[in-house]
Design a protein around this motif. Structure first.
Motif, PDB file in Angstrom:
ATOM      1  N   TYR A 125       3.658   0.510   6.208  1.00  0.00           N
ATOM      2  CA  TYR A 125       3.658   0.576   4.747  1.00  0.00           C
ATOM      3  C   TYR A 125       2.235   0.620   4.222  1.00  0.00           C
ATOM      4  O   TYR A 125       1.362  -0.092   4.703  1.00  0.00           O
ATOM      5  N   SER A 126       2.016   1.442   3.215  1.00  0.00           N
ATOM      6  CA  SER A 126       0.783   1.332   2.447  1.00  0.00           C
ATOM      7  C   SER A 126       1.132   0.485   1.231  1.00  0.00           C
ATOM      8  O   SER A 126       2.315   0.252   0.961  1.00  0.00           O
ATOM      9  N   GLU A 185       1.053   1.332  -1.815  1.00  0.00           N
ATOM     10  CA  GLU A 185       1.860   2.093  -2.778  1.00  0.00           C
ATOM     11  C   GLU A 185       3.290   2.322  -2.291  1.00  0.00           C
ATOM     12  O   GLU A 185       4.234   2.288  -3.075  1.00  0.00           O
ATOM     13  N   SER A 186       3.472   2.504  -0.972  1.00  0.00           N
ATOM     14  CA  SER A 186       4.853   2.702  -0.518  1.00  0.00           C
ATOM     15  C   SER A 186       5.611   1.380  -0.531  1.00  0.00           C
ATOM     16  O   SER A 186       6.826   1.353  -0.746  1.00  0.00           O
ATOM     17  N   SER A 196       4.538  -6.793   4.658  1.00  0.00           N
ATOM     18  CA  SER A 196       3.508  -5.894   5.205  1.00  0.00           C
ATOM     19  C   SER A 196       2.214  -6.067   4.413  1.00  0.00           C
ATOM     20  O   SER A 196       1.136  -5.734   4.887  1.00  0.00           O
ATOM     21  N   GLN A 197       2.307  -6.580   3.177  1.00  0.00           N
ATOM     22  CA  GLN A 197       1.133  -6.700   2.327  1.00  0.00           C
ATOM     23  C   GLN A 197       0.640  -8.140   2.165  1.00  0.00           C
ATOM     24  O   GLN A 197      -0.512  -8.364   1.823  1.00  0.00           O
ATOM     25  N   ARG A 227      -3.705  -8.291   4.047  1.00  0.00           N
ATOM     26  CA  ARG A 227      -3.842  -6.886   4.427  1.00  0.00           C
ATOM     27  C   ARG A 227      -4.760  -6.115   3.479  1.00  0.00           C
ATOM     28  O   ARG A 227      -5.518  -5.249   3.870  1.00  0.00           O
ATOM     29  N   GLN A 245      -7.151   0.265  -4.919  1.00  0.00           N
ATOM     30  CA  GLN A 245      -5.760   0.410  -4.494  1.00  0.00           C
ATOM     31  C   GLN A 245      -4.827   0.591  -5.681  1.00  0.00           C
ATOM     32  O   GLN A 245      -3.829   1.296  -5.613  1.00  0.00           O
ATOM     33  N   HIS A 274       0.450   7.428  -7.245  1.00  0.00           N
ATOM     34  CA  HIS A 274       1.575   7.582  -6.331  1.00  0.00           C
ATOM     35  C   HIS A 274       2.899   7.293  -7.050  1.00  0.00           C
ATOM     36  O   HIS A 274       3.836   8.092  -6.997  1.00  0.00           O
ATOM     37  N   LYS A 291      10.610   3.209   5.539  1.00  0.00           N
ATOM     38  CA  LYS A 291       9.714   3.234   4.390  1.00  0.00           C
ATOM     39  C   LYS A 291      10.077   4.329   3.399  1.00  0.00           C
ATOM     40  O   LYS A 291       9.425   4.489   2.388  1.00  0.00           O
ATOM     41  N   SER A 336       9.438   7.342   3.686  1.00  0.00           N
ATOM     42  CA  SER A 336       8.319   8.254   3.508  1.00  0.00           C
ATOM     43  C   SER A 336       8.396   9.394   4.503  1.00  0.00           C
ATOM     44  O   SER A 336       7.550  10.273   4.513  1.00  0.00           O
TER      45      SER A 336
END
Ligand SMILES: Nc1ncnc2c1ncn2[C@@H]1O[C@H](COP(=O)(O)OP(=O)(O)O)[C@@H](O)[C@H]1O
Ligand SMILES: [Mg+2]
Length: 493
Positions: free
Chosen positions: A22-23, A25-26, A103-104, A170, A185, A192, A326, A328
């Protein structure tokens, strides 16, 4: 055989799931999916990098969850992916809320308020799980809930949910300051999300719009088809059925770059994106999941560079699209590919033509170009427009063998036109800048010589003056052209 239960180690499983890819934004997009599925009309993303306890929160006014529903939603794999989803549901694997959040951050808290007043909050903290060596979740007491930020928003709305991320390791990784990392970010996330959810943010007919903001600044709707632009071509919608479910395809041909302002170019993906973002735009329940790819069904070339094809798929076909967690990545199944291939053929024809015929059929009100772009099987070539008034009227004044030499001059210019150099310039980020030096005098000279050469009658000359602003390069200098026309008119009288 004996059955032995062999569950995963909570801590090591969760730590490795953090790297699922994951980023920021995702991850945020996954939370917004949940808010939209919960019928939220207002979604607020709050970035607080500077407090002593930095956090990111997503606050929505959706229907909220009861204590039981929330406890279950906090569980990994809360919903079986094989279960049939509501038609409008953007969810999939029963993982998004947890995996995207963890993830973040290392600590996620979800607070939810329902219409009947039920208020509940649970928290996953990776460090608690690490020490306890078990799937230990924390439940917040009422007084603890009221200490959390943005709870007042839920109370004002009467219903809604907050997803709150703390210990943003992260985002801070490899950055000297969390504050500036988060600022950057945030901009990426803004663009996004404005694109991914553009059909929710703008009002698509029959549906009420959803407002999404980041730190109280509303996200604009970034429409990759520039569908409101007068020069965008909307091709006919087409649809086909897969396992009884409808897939709808609508191609758009973007206006030629010369017809776009810089802000429109930016909206379409910037100078580079204009060409590289051609292709399919796949929407699952109107949420953009993949874009700017031909799925290897076609090459990204000049002929199709203005083409963008909107494809609407329902969530009932997820199993065929190999959608990832995700959301994506996804790849169309064979039956869809076969249909998309047909659409590509259809639009390549049209998209090519906008370039080929640009300026070919001069209709009233159209600009008379100095050059023609001529597309053929091998590529593109630029020809001087022999019908351009300056060229044409000059040509008429020449005797036979001068005409012949003039043709040679034009041929020489055309055959040495530096198209390769131009192409590589344009492909890098350079914008074309016309020669502005002495522009007024040069235009005046051009207009006067046109006039003296033309030898037209009075009425014709008047008409001609009236349309001077439609002739290149006069059309690009309207102010000066108007002035020159006035001068010539007053001399005529
Ligand atoms: N913002 C929210 N408002 C209401 N319910 C939510 C919200 N976020 C998550 N949920 C509930 O939690 C469940 C689990 O969410 P998630 O882990 O993202 O999996 P999925 O979206 O695939 O179901 C959802 O199915 C939904 O019932
Ligand atoms: Mg979800």
């Amino acid at each position: 055989m004996k059955e032995i239960e062999n569950p995963p180690h909570a801590s090591s499983l969760l730590e490795s799931m953090r790297s699922i890819g994951y980023s920021l934004e995702s991850a945020l997009a996954d939370l917004i999916d949940n808010s939209i599925s919960a019928k939220a009309k207002q979604i607020k993303i709050e970035f607080r990098p500077y407090d002593d306890d930095p956090y990111i929160a997503v606050v929505d006014n959706g229907i909220g969850m009861s204590r039981e529903t929330l406890a279950n939603a906090m569980r990994h794999g809360s919903t079986n992916p094989l279960q049939i989803r509501d038609i409008d549901d953007l969810g999939r694997y029963g993982l998004g809320l947890k995996t995207s959040s963890l993830s973040q951050c290392r600590r996620m808290t979800v607070i939810s308020l329902m219409k009947n007043g039920s208020l509940a909050a649970f928290c996953w903290d990776l460090d608690v799980i690490l020490t306890k060596k078990a799937w230990v979740m924390l439940e917040l007491e009422e007084n603890e809930i009221f200490k959390m930020p943005h709870v007042a928003d839920l109370q004002a709305w009467g219903t809604g949910t907050i997803v709150h991320w703390q210990q943003l390791d992260r985002l801070a990784a490899g950055e000297s300051s969390l504050e500036s990392a988060m600022g950057e970010q945030m901009d990426i996330a803004r663009n996004h999300l404005a694109l991914v959810f553009h059909r929710f943010i703008s009002s698509e007919h029959g549906r009420s719009r959803i407002s999404i903001s980041i730190n109280n600044l509303a996200l604009p709707s970034i429409d990759p088809f520039l569908s409101d632009h007068t020069a965008t071509q909307h091709l006919d919608e087409d649809s086909f059925k897969v396992e009884g479910h409808k897939v709808v395809v609508k191609p758009f041909i973007l206006p030629h770059a010369s017809k776009l302002s810089q802000s429109e170019v930016d909206q379409a993906g910037g100078n580079l994106g204009l060409r590289s973002l051609q292709g399919f735009y796949i929407y699952r329940n109107r949420r953009l999941i993949i874009w700017g790819t031909w799925f290897r069904l076609a090459r990204k070339d000049e002929l199709s560079k203005l083409a963008r094809i909107r494809v609407d798929i329902p969530n009932t076909l997820d199993h065929l699209w190999t959608l990832d967690v995700k959301k994506s990545a996804a790849f169309p199944p064979e039956i869809v590919r076969a249909n998309l291939r047909r659409t590509i053929e259809r639009i390549r024809h049209v998209s090519g033509r906008t370039i080929v015929f640009r300026g070919r059929n001069i209709e009233k009100g159209d600009v008379m170009p100095g050059w023609h772009e001529v597309l053929n099987r091998d590529g593109v070539r630029f020809d001087i427009n022999r019908d351009h008034p300056i060229i044409k009227s000059f040509y008429r004044t020449l005797i036979k063998n001068q005409q012949h030499s003039f043709d040679s001059v034009l041929n020489a210019i055309e055959s040495t036109f530096p198209s390769e150099a131009l192409y590589s310039r344009m492909a890098s980020d350079v914008r074309a800048t016309p020669n502005e030096e002495n522009i007024e005098n040069r235009l005046r000279d051009m207009a006067k010589s046109l006039f003296s050469l033309s030898g037209m009658d009075k009425e014709f000359r008047a008409n001609f003056l009236a349309s001077l602003h439609l002739i290149e390069p006069f059309n690009k200098n309207l102010e000066i052209t108007r002035k020159i026309v006035k001068e010539i008119e007053s001399n005529e009288e």
